[in-house]
Write a protein that holds these residues in place. Structure first.
Motif, PDB file in Angstrom:
ATOM      1  N   ALA A   1       0.813  -1.221   0.000  1.00  9.52           N
ATOM      2  CA  ALA A   1       0.000   0.000   0.000  1.00  9.52           C
ATOM      3  C   ALA A   1       0.844   1.268   0.000  1.00  9.52           C
ATOM      4  O   ALA A   1       0.433   2.295  -0.547  1.00  9.52           O
ATOM      5  CB  ALA A   1      -0.932  -0.010   1.207  1.00  9.52           C
ATOM      6  N   LYS A   2       2.012   1.210   0.605  1.00  7.01           N
ATOM      7  CA  LYS A   2       2.839   2.409   0.694  1.00  7.01           C
ATOM      8  C   LYS A   2       3.319   2.827  -0.691  1.00  7.01           C
ATOM      9  O   LYS A   2       3.915   2.039  -1.420  1.00  7.01           O
ATOM     10  CB  LYS A   2       4.040   2.140   1.607  1.00  7.01           C
ATOM     11  CG  LYS A   2       4.869   3.384   1.879  1.00  7.01           C
ATOM     12  CD  LYS A   2       6.019   3.076   2.837  1.00  7.01           C
ATOM     13  CE  LYS A   2       6.805   4.334   3.159  1.00  7.01           C
ATOM     14  NZ  LYS A   2       7.965   4.053   4.047  1.00  7.01           N
ATOM     15  N   GLY A   3       3.058   4.079  -1.030  1.00  7.38           N
ATOM     16  CA  GLY A   3       3.490   4.580  -2.329  1.00  7.38           C
ATOM     17  C   GLY A   3       2.733   3.989  -3.499  1.00  7.38           C
ATOM     18  O   GLY A   3       3.202   4.056  -4.637  1.00  7.38           O
ATOM     19  N   LYS A   4       1.556   3.422  -3.250  1.00 14.83           N
ATOM     20  CA  LYS A   4       0.802   2.761  -4.319  1.00 14.83           C
ATOM     21  C   LYS A   4       0.371   3.736  -5.399  1.00 14.83           C
ATOM     22  O   LYS A   4       0.319   3.384  -6.584  1.00 14.83           O
ATOM     23  CB  LYS A   4      -0.412   2.052  -3.720  1.00 14.83           C
ATOM     24  CG  LYS A   4      -1.220   1.232  -4.731  1.00 14.83           C
ATOM     25  CD  LYS A   4      -2.327   0.469  -4.035  1.00 14.83           C
ATOM     26  CE  LYS A   4      -3.097  -0.404  -5.027  1.00 14.83           C
ATOM     27  NZ  LYS A   4      -3.783   0.399  -6.053  1.00 14.83           N
ATOM     28  N   ALA A   5       0.035   4.972  -5.005  1.00 14.90           N
ATOM     29  CA  ALA A   5      -0.422   5.958  -5.995  1.00 14.90           C
ATOM     30  C   ALA A   5       0.657   6.218  -7.046  1.00 14.90           C
ATOM     31  O   ALA A   5       0.359   6.345  -8.236  1.00 14.90           O
ATOM     32  CB  ALA A   5      -0.804   7.260  -5.292  1.00 14.90           C
ATOM     33  N   LEU A   6       1.905   6.257  -6.612  1.00 11.43           N
ATOM     34  CA  LEU A   6       3.001   6.468  -7.564  1.00 11.43           C
ATOM     35  C   LEU A   6       3.133   5.271  -8.491  1.00 11.43           C
ATOM     36  O   LEU A   6       3.265   5.427  -9.716  1.00 11.43           O
ATOM     37  CB  LEU A   6       4.309   6.709  -6.807  1.00 11.43           C
ATOM     38  CG  LEU A   6       5.574   6.820  -7.672  1.00 11.43           C
ATOM     39  CD1 LEU A   6       5.431   7.932  -8.700  1.00 11.43           C
ATOM     40  CD2 LEU A   6       6.793   7.039  -6.787  1.00 11.43           C
ATOM     41  N   ALA A   7       3.102   4.064  -7.923  1.00 13.35           N
ATOM     42  CA  ALA A   7       3.211   2.862  -8.760  1.00 13.35           C
ATOM     43  C   ALA A   7       2.070   2.807  -9.765  1.00 13.35           C
ATOM     44  O   ALA A   7       2.282   2.464 -10.942  1.00 13.35           O
ATOM     45  CB  ALA A   7       3.217   1.611  -7.880  1.00 13.35           C
ATOM     46  N   ASP A   8       0.873   3.151  -9.334  1.00 13.00           N
ATOM     47  CA  ASP A   8      -0.276   3.139 -10.239  1.00 13.00           C
ATOM     48  C   ASP A   8      -0.102   4.162 -11.360  1.00 13.00           C
ATOM     49  O   ASP A   8      -0.460   3.899 -12.518  1.00 13.00           O
ATOM     50  CB  ASP A   8      -1.563   3.436  -9.469  1.00 13.00           C
ATOM     51  CG  ASP A   8      -1.984   2.288  -8.546  1.00 13.00           C
ATOM     52  OD1 ASP A   8      -1.454   1.172  -8.737  1.00 13.00           O
ATOM     53  OD2 ASP A   8      -2.818   2.517  -7.662  1.00 13.00           O
ATOM     54  N   ALA A   9       0.450   5.317 -11.029  1.00 14.09           N
ATOM     55  CA  ALA A   9       0.669   6.356 -12.039  1.00 14.09           C
ATOM     56  C   ALA A   9       1.691   5.909 -13.076  1.00 14.09           C
ATOM     57  O   ALA A   9       1.538   6.165 -14.277  1.00 14.09           O
ATOM     58  CB  ALA A   9       1.129   7.656 -11.371  1.00 14.09           C
ATOM     59  N   VAL A  10       2.734   5.223 -12.623  1.00 14.19           N
ATOM     60  CA  VAL A  10       3.762   4.738 -13.550  1.00 14.19           C
ATOM     61  C   VAL A  10       3.181   3.660 -14.464  1.00 14.19           C
ATOM     62  O   VAL A  10       3.438   3.634 -15.665  1.00 14.19           O
ATOM     63  CB  VAL A  10       4.984   4.207 -12.767  1.00 14.19           C
ATOM     64  CG1 VAL A  10       6.033   3.640 -13.719  1.00 14.19           C
ATOM     65  CG2 VAL A  10       5.601   5.311 -11.920  1.00 14.19           C
ATOM     66  N   ARG A  11       2.378   2.764 -13.900  1.00 11.36           N
ATOM     67  CA  ARG A  11       1.704   1.742 -14.718  1.00 11.36           C
ATOM     68  C   ARG A  11       0.808   2.407 -15.765  1.00 11.36           C
ATOM     69  O   ARG A  11       0.827   2.040 -16.946  1.00 11.36           O
ATOM     70  CB  ARG A  11       0.841   0.838 -13.837  1.00 11.36           C
ATOM     71  CG  ARG A  11       1.574  -0.260 -13.112  1.00 11.36           C
ATOM     72  CD  ARG A  11       0.575  -1.274 -12.578  1.00 11.36           C
ATOM     73  NE  ARG A  11       1.225  -2.338 -11.835  1.00 11.36           N
ATOM     74  CZ  ARG A  11       1.429  -2.314 -10.522  1.00 11.36           C
ATOM     75  NH1 ARG A  11       1.034  -1.261  -9.818  1.00 11.36           N
ATOM     76  NH2 ARG A  11       2.022  -3.313  -9.908  1.00 11.36           N
TER      77      ARG A  11
END
Length: 339
Positions: A121-131
């Motif tokens: 969950a930590k930093g998930k928004a960034l990972a989702d944006a990169v995907r």
């Protein structure tokens, strides 16, 4: 973040602008350090293969400011390709996360940006944006199950151009342990030294004193009809001093386990494990071994195992020969099941 006009926008021949071009953005997700590190290194190697002058810049997200990131991806007066690696991207602070999310919407085509993210969950928004920006995604999750580690060994040997039967993978895992870095190094050494044919006898030769071919190695190969592999493992086990009695016991045990699992019917290994009193990985392995067997074939194999036990424990003149005959008879019972 200031960039040259048009930087980060790649135009197709028909004039359509595309963003997040594959190969420009990479996301490595998972908490297995070895797999994540290798995935990042493979991206760097590919970039340098295309351009040996490629410059590599690495930053840990927790210690990086937006200004430092901007400097890493800003156009250079001298040109040239760059690989920028953001390690532990899940630890990026809010201001850096905002800068990274802004950048991946229009990445510079001369820069390969790699995010290494632990997942979760930590930093998930960034990972989702990169995907969402079209990144190439590599999974590097920890291998927590026995089955996953066995599959990793076989896949690793194939990746290196070799072959590795399941029994050999099991033997290597027993010899080397669960650390993937050690396992991968062992696979590379074995493939290099054997020309690619990694089998149980080879593992025994290399790792004698740490793990030796056991009766279970012989039984596993026998139950899937690998007569050559089973006899090779048997002869090596006898050569290095494994007593014939536990080999005969292992063969009988292997047949009984397959019969029990086959009799339990189809089902998820984790669901059957409780009722059968076995770990899920053993149920899963027995389910694979049961393919190709009939009930009559298993009954015949049990008779062979009983005769073998009587011969080995009753002091047969040649206990090794009794075991070889049993291996071939069990394999014949399986072959008869295919008819």
């Amino acid at each position: 973040m200031a960039r040259l006009p048009g930087a980060g926008r790649r135009t197709c021949e028909d004039g359509e602008v595309t963003r997040g071009t594959p190969g420009v953005l990479h996301l490595v997700v998972g908490d297995e350090e070895f797999l994540a590190e290798r995935a990042v290194n493979e991206v760097i190697a590919a970039a340098r293969a295309a351009d040996p002058e490629t410059v590599v810049i690495e930053h840990r997200a927790a210690d990086t400011t937006p200004a430092e990131f901007e400097n890493a991806v800003s156009p250079s007066l001298f040109g040239g390709r760059r690989v920028v690696v953001i390690q532990a991207a899940q630890d990026a602070k809010k201001d850096l996360t905002a800068a990274l999310q802004s950048y991946v919407g229009a990445p510079d085509p001369e820069i390969t940006l790699v995010f290494s993210h632990a997942g979760g969950a930590k930093g998930k928004a960034l990972a989702d944006a990169v995907r969402a920006a079209g990144a190439d995604v590599t999974t590097a999750a920890k291998l927590t199950k026995h089955r996953e580690r066995v599959d990793f060994i076989r896949a690793e040997v194939r990746r290196l151009g070799g072959t590795c039967p399941e029994a050999a993978a099991e033997a290597l895992l027993s010899a080397v342990g669960n650390d993937l870095r050690d396992v991968a190094a062992a696979c590379a050494q074995l493939v290099a030294d054997t020309g690619g044919r990694v089998d149980s006898a080879t593992i025994a030769r290399y790792y004698r004193g740490r793990a030796e071919v056991s009766g279970f190695t012989v039984a596993d190969a026998t139950m899937v009809g690998d007569v050559g592999g089973a006899l090779e493992a048997l002869r090596w086990a006898l050569y290095i001093g494994v007593d014939p009695v536990p080999i005969a016991d292992a063969l009988a045990d292997g047949i009984r386990i397959v019969a029990r699992v086959a009799g339990a019917g189809r089902g998820n290994a984790y669901q059957l494990a409780g009722s059968l009193g076995m770990p899920p990985w053993k149920v899963e392995r027995a389910q694979r071994q049961a393919r190709g067997w009939t009930a009559d074939g298993l009954v015949s194999a049990m008779r062979v195992a009983a005769d073998c036990n009587a011969a080995v424990k009753g002091g047969a003149d040649d206990r090794g020969y009794a075991l070889e005959r049993a291996v071939m008879a069990v394999a014949a019972a399986r072959a008869g099941s295919d008819r």
